[in-house]
Design a protein around this motif. Structure first.
Motif, PDB file in Angstrom:
ATOM      1  N   LYS A 165      10.596  -7.603   3.125  1.00  0.00           N
ATOM      2  CA  LYS A 165       9.197  -7.320   3.456  1.00  0.00           C
ATOM      3  C   LYS A 165       8.505  -8.632   3.800  1.00  0.00           C
ATOM      4  CE  LYS A 165       8.947  -3.292   0.529  1.00  0.00           C
ATOM      5  NZ  LYS A 165      10.108  -3.344  -0.344  1.00  0.00           N
ATOM      6  N   VAL A 166       7.930  -8.677   4.988  1.00  0.00           N
ATOM      7  CA  VAL A 166       7.251  -9.890   5.427  1.00  0.00           C
ATOM      8  C   VAL A 166       5.805  -9.536   5.761  1.00  0.00           C
ATOM      9  CG1 VAL A 166       7.133 -11.687   7.201  1.00  0.00           C
ATOM     10  CG2 VAL A 166       9.360 -10.944   6.327  1.00  0.00           C
ATOM     11  N   VAL A 167       4.891 -10.305   5.178  1.00  0.00           N
ATOM     12  CA  VAL A 167       3.469 -10.078   5.444  1.00  0.00           C
ATOM     13  C   VAL A 167       2.939 -11.272   6.226  1.00  0.00           C
ATOM     14  CG1 VAL A 167       1.205  -9.683   4.403  1.00  0.00           C
ATOM     15  CG2 VAL A 167       3.275  -8.870   3.230  1.00  0.00           C
ATOM     16  N   LEU A 168       2.515 -11.024   7.455  1.00  0.00           N
ATOM     17  CA  LEU A 168       1.926 -12.109   8.242  1.00  0.00           C
ATOM     18  C   LEU A 168       0.432 -12.158   7.945  1.00  0.00           C
ATOM     19  CD1 LEU A 168       3.645 -11.656  11.720  1.00  0.00           C
ATOM     20  CD2 LEU A 168       4.103 -13.444  10.022  1.00  0.00           C
ATOM     21  N   ALA A 169      -0.037 -13.332   7.539  1.00  0.00           N
ATOM     22  CA  ALA A 169      -1.475 -13.532   7.282  1.00  0.00           C
ATOM     23  C   ALA A 169      -1.834 -14.893   7.882  1.00  0.00           C
ATOM     24  CB  ALA A 169      -1.755 -13.484   5.788  1.00  0.00           C
ATOM     25  N   ASN A 320      -1.974  -0.247  11.167  1.00  0.00           N
ATOM     26  CA  ASN A 320      -2.781   0.854  10.633  1.00  0.00           C
ATOM     27  C   ASN A 320      -3.560   0.346   9.407  1.00  0.00           C
ATOM     28  OD1 ASN A 320      -0.848   0.654   8.651  1.00  0.00           O
ATOM     29  ND2 ASN A 320       0.104   2.636   9.044  1.00  0.00           N
ATOM     30  N   THR A 321      -4.222   1.259   8.711  1.00  0.00           N
ATOM     31  CA  THR A 321      -5.054   0.801   7.590  1.00  0.00           C
ATOM     32  C   THR A 321      -4.218   0.348   6.388  1.00  0.00           C
ATOM     33  OG1 THR A 321      -5.251   3.080   6.861  1.00  0.00           O
ATOM     34  CG2 THR A 321      -7.063   2.230   8.191  1.00  0.00           C
ATOM     35  N   ARG A 322      -2.915   0.516   6.461  1.00  0.00           N
ATOM     36  CA  ARG A 322      -2.037   0.019   5.384  1.00  0.00           C
ATOM     37  C   ARG A 322      -1.500  -1.371   5.721  1.00  0.00           C
ATOM     38  NH1 ARG A 322       0.368   5.081   3.136  1.00  0.00           N
ATOM     39  NH2 ARG A 322       2.324   3.998   2.796  1.00  0.00           N
ATOM     40  N   GLY A 323      -1.863  -1.878   6.901  1.00  0.00           N
ATOM     41  CA  GLY A 323      -1.353  -3.178   7.331  1.00  0.00           C
ATOM     42  C   GLY A 323       0.036  -3.094   7.940  1.00  0.00           C
ATOM     43  N   GLU A 324       0.525  -1.857   8.178  1.00  0.00           N
ATOM     44  CA  GLU A 324       1.880  -1.696   8.730  1.00  0.00           C
ATOM     45  C   GLU A 324       1.880  -1.833  10.246  1.00  0.00           C
ATOM     46  OE1 GLU A 324       3.387   1.610   5.434  1.00  0.00           O
ATOM     47  OE2 GLU A 324       2.523   2.248   7.330  1.00  0.00           O
ATOM     48  N   ALA A 332       0.906  -6.983   8.820  1.00  0.00           N
ATOM     49  CA  ALA A 332      -0.002  -8.039   9.302  1.00  0.00           C
ATOM     50  C   ALA A 332      -1.379  -7.741   8.733  1.00  0.00           C
ATOM     51  CB  ALA A 332      -0.038  -8.067  10.820  1.00  0.00           C
ATOM     52  N   ILE A 333      -1.996  -8.749   8.131  1.00  0.00           N
ATOM     53  CA  ILE A 333      -3.312  -8.553   7.511  1.00  0.00           C
ATOM     54  C   ILE A 333      -4.225  -9.731   7.843  1.00  0.00           C
ATOM     55  CG2 ILE A 333      -2.478  -7.084   5.616  1.00  0.00           C
ATOM     56  CD1 ILE A 333      -2.497  -9.539   3.792  1.00  0.00           C
ATOM     57  N   LEU A 352     -13.965 -11.863   6.502  1.00  0.00           N
ATOM     58  CA  LEU A 352     -13.500 -12.228   5.151  1.00  0.00           C
ATOM     59  C   LEU A 352     -13.269 -10.949   4.351  1.00  0.00           C
ATOM     60  CD1 LEU A 352     -15.781 -15.291   4.262  1.00  0.00           C
ATOM     61  CD2 LEU A 352     -13.337 -15.344   4.742  1.00  0.00           C
ATOM     62  N   ILE A 353     -14.152  -9.964   4.523  1.00  0.00           N
ATOM     63  CA  ILE A 353     -13.993  -8.727   3.750  1.00  0.00           C
ATOM     64  C   ILE A 353     -12.766  -7.946   4.233  1.00  0.00           C
ATOM     65  CG2 ILE A 353     -15.528  -7.177   5.104  1.00  0.00           C
ATOM     66  CD1 ILE A 353     -15.299  -7.346   1.285  1.00  0.00           C
ATOM     67  N   GLU A 354     -12.490  -7.989   5.530  1.00  0.00           N
ATOM     68  CA  GLU A 354     -11.282  -7.301   6.023  1.00  0.00           C
ATOM     69  C   GLU A 354     -10.037  -7.901   5.368  1.00  0.00           C
ATOM     70  OE1 GLU A 354     -10.068  -8.067  10.089  1.00  0.00           O
ATOM     71  OE2 GLU A 354      -9.135  -6.102  10.261  1.00  0.00           O
ATOM     72  N   GLY A 355     -10.003  -9.242   5.321  1.00  0.00           N
ATOM     73  CA  GLY A 355      -8.857  -9.917   4.698  1.00  0.00           C
ATOM     74  C   GLY A 355      -8.715  -9.526   3.239  1.00  0.00           C
ATOM     75  N   LEU A 356      -9.840  -9.467   2.528  1.00  0.00           N
ATOM     76  CA  LEU A 356      -9.802  -9.113   1.099  1.00  0.00           C
ATOM     77  C   LEU A 356      -9.324  -7.674   0.890  1.00  0.00           C
ATOM     78  CD1 LEU A 356     -13.038 -10.286  -0.779  1.00  0.00           C
ATOM     79  CD2 LEU A 356     -10.688 -11.006  -1.200  1.00  0.00           C
ATOM     80  N   VAL A 357      -9.894  -6.744   1.669  1.00  0.00           N
ATOM     81  CA  VAL A 357      -9.546  -5.325   1.490  1.00  0.00           C
ATOM     82  C   VAL A 357      -8.048  -5.113   1.785  1.00  0.00           C
ATOM     83  CG1 VAL A 357      -9.847  -3.018   2.494  1.00  0.00           C
ATOM     84  CG2 VAL A 357     -11.853  -4.392   1.889  1.00  0.00           C
ATOM     85  N   PHE A 358      -7.577  -5.617   2.925  1.00  0.00           N
ATOM     86  CA  PHE A 358      -6.165  -5.403   3.267  1.00  0.00           C
ATOM     87  C   PHE A 358      -5.240  -6.149   2.294  1.00  0.00           C
ATOM     88  CE2 PHE A 358      -5.526  -3.008   7.233  1.00  0.00           C
ATOM     89  CZ  PHE A 358      -6.846  -2.793   7.610  1.00  0.00           C
TER      90      PHE A 358
END
Ligand code: FAD
Length: 478
Positions: A165-169, A320-324, A332-333, A352-358
């Motif tokens: 699992k890789v999360v790009l931020a 999507n809203t799950r960051g998938e 990606a978030i 900033l809030i988008e980053g926090l929520v995701f």
């Protein structure tokens, strides 16, 4: 183990939250103090008072997004925003007691800490990550490992790390314009890496410029909207307060209008300055600005050079809203992603809030992959190509002059022709930046209308057929 790339608000909040929910994580970042979060100012928007609601926040977001917001993303983020703020408080973060009112918001809803909310988020989340003993590697990710259409890890300059699992931020690419408010780390690396692995990129034509950025001795500093709200004015080198000749709201006109006015003054050969002398009680209200001025031996009576700088990008890796993404195992978030929240223009303090929520909610989805393939746009297939190497400075110059605040067919075609001759196929930063710039110019040429922060002087109006229609890019191998 989950590997998270990037230590801005999105990456750090995801890492701490995943760890606290029982997941093993590691962080990789190109530069520990890189990214926009580290220098972000104003705050994070959330409906937190009795006279406000997620619905009102959503309405404001949609209005600014100018016909391009993904309603699912808007409803999700505006609904989850208050919980993300409260969760951060539970972790121990202390916001200032007041909420700020910012342009485009119908209510006071910007939660902040001092004048440097982004830096405060960063310091706090980084210390929480250290408390959780999350390993942090300072290295640049240059590619993803992919097998059977699934992500299996990352390849950095120094190593290969296997994880399913890789999360790009990794933030955006606003640094790819000669004048920019962000840091040199933000050159679109993460988007190009995802694209190279098969992820879809969307909304690349929408780049937000902040009208008032200054730079003294190489230190770039954002002069926030609040300064103009409190009485700062803009003058050119003839001493004229020119903003009113472009818009009746003068210095308080929306960001894109004011950016174009300042750009026009420069095109006519004038210089533009901010005059702070009209602000009462400046020292108390803006301590961070005062210390910036002192660092450079300036006083509040000195005129400050200002220019509009690329500030934020709405587009990126479609999620999507799950960051998938569309590629199994890849999330990606934050600013690297295109969740559709911002549409064609971002409402102030919504990133900033988008980053926090995701980031904070990712633990809910990380073991329940659904995947996402959008159906709201036109798909353009692109092949990477070999060529000479362009430097980041050349790219920034090219984008500023041809893909910047005021666009037209001729200049966009010039940029596209230029990028066709430079290399987009290798894993170095310059090659990735060239590809991202090419896609930005290409979609800006395709979208023959003006909408949100995308302005075409040859098509200065909306076209109905473009409303809600995204331009997506996918890679085809030759
Ligand atoms: C001056 C300024 C002020 C702002 N003020 C506000 C504000 O008040 N409110 C608001 O909502 N938004 C604001 N924004 C926008 C907001 O700060 C950003 O959208 C947000 O911080 C992005 O967070 P992020 O975590 O997605 O990415 P970033 O904070 O940009 O972090 C990106 C991270 O990725 C890493 N990285 C990049 N490429 C690689 C790679 N190839 N390998 C490894 N690591 C990599 C970087 O080192 C960095 O750690 C502002 C932006 C700027 C520039």
């Amino acid at each position: 183990m989950v590997v998270i790339v990037g230590t801005g608000v999105a990456g750090l909040s995801a890492a701490v939250s995943l760890r606290r929910n029982g997941y093993k994580v590691r962080l990789i970042t190109k530069k520990i103090t890189g990214g926009s979060t580290y220098i972000a100012k104003g705050g994070a928007a959330a409906s937190l008072t009795g006279d406000d609601s997620p619905e009102l926040h959503a309405q404001d977001t949609i209005k600014v997004g100018d016909g391009m917001c993904d309603l699912k993303a808007v409803n999700y983020v505006t609904k989850e925003a208050p919980s993300a703020i409260h969760e951060l408080e539970k972790w121990g973060f202390q916001f200032d007691p007041d909420l700020r009112l910012e342009g485009g918001h119908s209510r006071r809803r910007v939660a902040h800490k001092t004048d440097e909310t982004g830096r405060e988020f960063y310091e706090f989340l980084m210390s929480e990550a250290k408390k959780e003993e999350i390993p942090i590697l300072e290295d640049r990710v240059k590619a993803l490992m992919v097998k059977d259409n699934e992500v299996r890890g990352v390849i950095t300059e120094g190593s290969a790390i296997e994880d399913d699992k890789v999360v790009l931020a990794t933030g955006g690419y606003a640094y790819l314009f000669k004048f920019s408010s962000t840091q040199p780390t933000n050159v679109g690396d993460g988007m190009a890496i995802a694209f190279d692995a098969g992820a879809l990129l969307g909304d690349m034509e929408f780049v937000q410029f902040h009208p008032t950025v200054t730079s003294i001795d190489g230190e770039v500093f954002l002069l926030t909207e609040t300064l103009r709200g409190e009485g700062a004015v803009l003058v050119n080198d003839k001493g004229e307060r020119f903003a009113f000749t472009y818009d009746k709201r003068g210095e308080l006109a929306p960001r894109d209008v004011l950016s174009r006015a300042i750009y026009d003054q420069y095109s006519k050969g004038y210089k533009v300055f901010m005059d702070l002398r009209g602000i009462k009680d400046l020292e108390r209200k803006f301590p961070v600005l005062i210390s910036f001025l002192r660092r450079h031996n300036k006083t509040p009576s000195d005129l400050l050079d200002v220019f509009p700088g690329a500030h934020f990008v709405d587009g990126g890796v479609r999620v999507n809203t799950r960051g998938e993404t569309n590629l199994k195992g890849l999330y990606a978030i934050g600013e690297v992603s295109d969740s559709g929240l911002h549409g064609a223009n971002r409402l102030a303090s919504n990133s900033l809030i988008e980053g926090l929520v995701f980031g904070m909610n990712l633990y809910r989805y990380i073991d329940k992959w659904e995947g996402f393939y959008p159906d709201d746009g036109t798909m353009v297939s692109v092949t990477e190509w070999k060529g000479r190497k362009a430097s980041i400075d050349e790219i920034r110059e090219m984008n500023w002059s041809n893909v910047g605040i005021v666009r037209n067919k001729e200049r966009l075609e010039k940029a596209i022709a230029y990028y066709k001759e430079v290399d987009t196929s290798s894993s170095c930063e310059e090659s990735k930046a060239s590809l991202i710039s090419y896609l930005t110019a290409y979609s800006a040429l395709m979208r023959d209308e003006s909408r949100g922060n995308h302005f075409r002087e040859d098509f200065p109006f909306h076209k109905k057929e473009w409303e809600g229609k995204r331009i997506y890019f996918r890679l085809t191998r030759s």
